[in-house]
Design an enzyme around this catalytic site. Structure first.
Site, short mmCIF file in Angstrom:
data_model
loop_
_atom_site.label_atom_id
_atom_site.label_comp_id
_atom_site.label_asym_id
_atom_site.label_seq_id
_atom_site.Cartn_x
_atom_site.Cartn_y
_atom_site.Cartn_z
N SER B 15 -2.97 28.21 36.25
CA SER B 15 -3.63 27.22 37.11
C SER B 15 -2.84 25.92 37.09
O SER B 15 -2.60 25.31 38.14
CB SER B 15 -5.06 26.95 36.62
OG SER B 15 -5.83 28.13 36.66
N ARG B 38 -6.24 18.07 34.80
CA ARG B 38 -7.45 18.78 34.39
C ARG B 38 -8.61 18.45 35.33
O ARG B 38 -9.49 19.29 35.57
CB ARG B 38 -7.82 18.50 32.93
CG ARG B 38 -8.90 19.46 32.40
CD ARG B 38 -9.06 19.41 30.89
NE ARG B 38 -7.93 19.96 30.17
CZ ARG B 38 -7.73 21.26 29.92
NH1 ARG B 38 -8.63 22.15 30.30
NH2 ARG B 38 -6.66 21.65 29.27
N HIS B 41 -8.05 20.72 38.15
CA HIS B 41 -8.38 22.07 37.68
C HIS B 41 -9.89 22.32 37.77
O HIS B 41 -10.34 23.41 38.12
CB HIS B 41 -7.89 22.19 36.22
CG HIS B 41 -8.16 23.51 35.57
ND1 HIS B 41 -9.13 23.67 34.61
CD2 HIS B 41 -7.59 24.72 35.74
CE1 HIS B 41 -9.14 24.93 34.22
NE2 HIS B 41 -8.22 25.59 34.88
#
Lengths: 214, 214
Positions: B15, B38, B41
């Site tokens: 990812s 993040r 993500h």
């Protein structure tokens, strides 16, 4: 009016007014729009106007599933926390998430599967669990579809909204293309999330309530 | 490789590889990028590349705040649930959310304030609470800024990411323009959320860990 002086219900009403105004002509039927609108309210993301996908009658059937008091299964503690207990308490739905259970961790290790998959397998063993809310793990949604096809799960509603870059979009497509005779809500693309999945249930809970002022 | 056969850490790595590739030249320093990445993500939303705002050195200082074991306060149960206990356990940070406490509900009723505001007031009374993670309520962030100015709170880190259409963007701006000498992370505009706020803490916890492989 200064937002600091507004009550939470006034803020929510004003938020919905802004969303309606900015969304303009969206083409969603009135009840479905209540769900889309609450997803936008939670995410501040208008992309969902075009990307959310709902099966025919899924709002009506989703409301019935809530009213029937079926158990709700989530794939994350976040989704579990995001579901408004105040809104579902009238229907008596339990909400469970097995992903952190010790026996699930053990089964995942033993069988070489993800904890999300093991948690789904545990959840479907309890026949009261009929509403599935997946906001994080593509593997959980893939597994749920597999379990349904294998005759091991019979959901009354699937909120299939894993988020991310590996498998999420594919899991949404798998749900749509599975041709299951089960009401579902999902999204085209990578977006979703535990907050968005919980918002769908909260929107349905408002619609399912006997009086719109509640 | 089929995502169903991948381990969670492989999925995360893949990812991040996709996010790096699609983000291209983003201009964020390496450590800050770990936080931005993040957040993307968690949300699948690249808008954050351009809209997140961090004070100078906030990643380094945020990591220090985590390592110091300071108590973490969230404004929602969702944000509390989203913070990875596995990642912060080494530092010994407690995580609390007072929004559903009975005494907070009582104080909110009595004083005609939101429960989010009453919960912040309760949280700052405990001096161990130095990390504030706000992902939902603009009133909570406005109140925190007020309490700091009144000398009643001394955060070591503020993650200020309320989401929504009434007051959220304004609360982000209030944090930036307050000119506080406190590390902060926020966002330009309406976006944010409990999931995004929790992701910021999880990213910092990874960076704060003594060894990058942990």
């Amino acid at each position: 009016m200064d937002s600091l002086q507004m009550k939470p219900e006034e803020i929510e009403r004003e938020s919905f007014r802004i969303i309606d105004a900015e969304a303009g002509e969206h083409g969603w039927p009135a009840d479905e729009w209540q769900v889309v609108r609450r997803v936008i309210h939670t995410s501040a993301d208008f992309e969902y106007v075009r990307s959310l996908v709902m099966s025919d009658n899924c709002v009506r059937e989703g409301c019935e599933a809530l009213r029937a008091g079926y158990g709700i299964v989530t794939d994350t503690r976040m989704a579990l926390s995001g579901i408004s207990r105040a809104r579902i308490s009238r229907f008596g739905n339990r909400v469970v998430c097995h992903v952190s259970d010790d026996d699930v961790a053990g089964e995942a290790r033993e069988r070489g599967i993800t904890r999300s998959v093991a948690a789904m397998r545990k959840a479907v063993r309890d026949e009261r669990n009929r509403i599935f809310v997946i906001g994080n793990a593509p593997t959980a949604l893939f597994e749920l579809v597999r379990l349904i096809r294998a005759g091991k799960a019979e959901p009354a509603l699937i909120v299939g909204l894993p988020v991310g870059f590996v498998g999420a979009a594919e899991s949404h497509e798998a749900l749509v293309s599975a041709g299951l005779d089960i009401p579902f809500i999902t999204n085209i693309g990578r977006k979703g999330g535990s907050n968005v999945a919980a918002a769908v249930i909260n929107a349905l809970a408002v619609l399912a309530a006997p009086c719109p002022c509640l």
